[in-house]
Design an enzyme around this catalytic site. Structure first.
Site, PDB file in Angstrom:
ATOM      1  N   ILE A 280     -17.996 -21.079   1.782  1.00 34.42           N
ATOM      2  CA  ILE A 280     -17.210 -22.266   2.123  1.00 34.42           C
ATOM      3  C   ILE A 280     -15.815 -21.731   2.375  1.00 34.42           C
ATOM      4  CG2 ILE A 280     -16.210 -24.447   1.338  1.00 34.42           C
ATOM      5  CD1 ILE A 280     -18.633 -24.823  -0.465  1.00 34.42           C
TER       6      ILE A 280
ATOM      7  N   GLU B  80     -22.484 -17.595  -5.719  1.00 35.49           N
ATOM      8  CA  GLU B  80     -21.670 -16.619  -6.430  1.00 35.49           C
ATOM      9  C   GLU B  80     -20.226 -16.867  -6.030  1.00 35.49           C
ATOM     10  OE1 GLU B  80     -24.287 -15.206  -4.522  1.00 35.49           O
ATOM     11  OE2 GLU B  80     -25.648 -14.675  -6.133  1.00 35.49           O
TER      12      GLU B  80
ATOM     13  N   ASN C 228     -11.189 -16.151  -8.157  1.00 32.74           N
ATOM     14  CA  ASN C 228     -10.954 -17.247  -7.210  1.00 32.74           C
ATOM     15  C   ASN C 228     -10.960 -18.574  -7.985  1.00 32.74           C
ATOM     16  OD1 ASN C 228     -10.867 -19.090  -5.130  1.00 32.74           O
ATOM     17  ND2 ASN C 228     -12.342 -17.992  -3.858  1.00 32.74           N
TER      18      ASN C 228
ATOM     19  N   TYR D 282     -16.126 -25.967  -7.581  1.00 29.61           N
ATOM     20  CA  TYR D 282     -17.532 -26.016  -7.970  1.00 29.61           C
ATOM     21  C   TYR D 282     -17.722 -26.756  -9.291  1.00 29.61           C
ATOM     22  CZ  TYR D 282     -17.838 -22.580  -4.241  1.00 29.61           C
ATOM     23  OH  TYR D 282     -17.741 -21.942  -3.038  1.00 29.61           O
TER      24      TYR D 282
END
Length: 143
Positions: free
Chosen positions: A70, A104, A109, A116
């Site tokens: 993404i 993953e 990050n 998420y």
């Protein structure tokens, strides 16, 4: 207004020259091209006023789905584009009858990890040095 579309070859051609500078410095344009050629993968794009501002991909196996990438254009980040793309990928996995979706993410990050978690993905494991020196969190969500 941002709209989500299935990614076409014309979209790849439109962004391949600026890919690493404007979008993602982790994947190369050739990696993205091979993903688009993969029959198990599907990619979507986010457009605003006919300008591509983000894209995302998902890979389907017989049992589950895995988010491949993404990415939002660097100048367009923090506008909710990643959330729109992730929501669409989850919807696609549900439509394919998948029971689980995984990914993953680089442990460094933090914005992606928070995205998420906002969608109720949970860390279920770690891949050591998956991103060079950095580890990857394996995250899953039951659909």
């Amino acid at each position: 207004m941002i709209t989500i579309y299935k990614m076409m070859w014309e979209d790849y051609e439109a962004i391949k020259e600026e890919w690493q500078e404007a979008f993602d410095d982790f994947w190369t344009p050739s990696i993205l091209k091979s993903e688009l050629e993969n029959k198990n993968s599907q990619y979507i794009i986010a457009k605003e006023k006919e300008k591509i501002v983000g894209l995302a991909g998902i890979w389907f196996s017989p049992d589950d789905a895995q988010i491949m990438n993404i990415v939002t254009k660097k100048t367009e980040r923090k506008k909710g584009i990643g959330s729109l793309l992730l929501g669409k990928l989850i919807e696609m996995a549900k439509q394919m009858g998948k029971e689980e979706i995984s990914l993953e993410v680089n442990e460094t990050n933090i914005p992606a990890k928070c995205l998420y978690e906002k969608f109720h993905f949970q860390i279920v494991g770690i891949r050591k040095k998956y991103y060079g020196r950095d580890n990857a969190f394996i995250m899953k969500k039951t659909l």
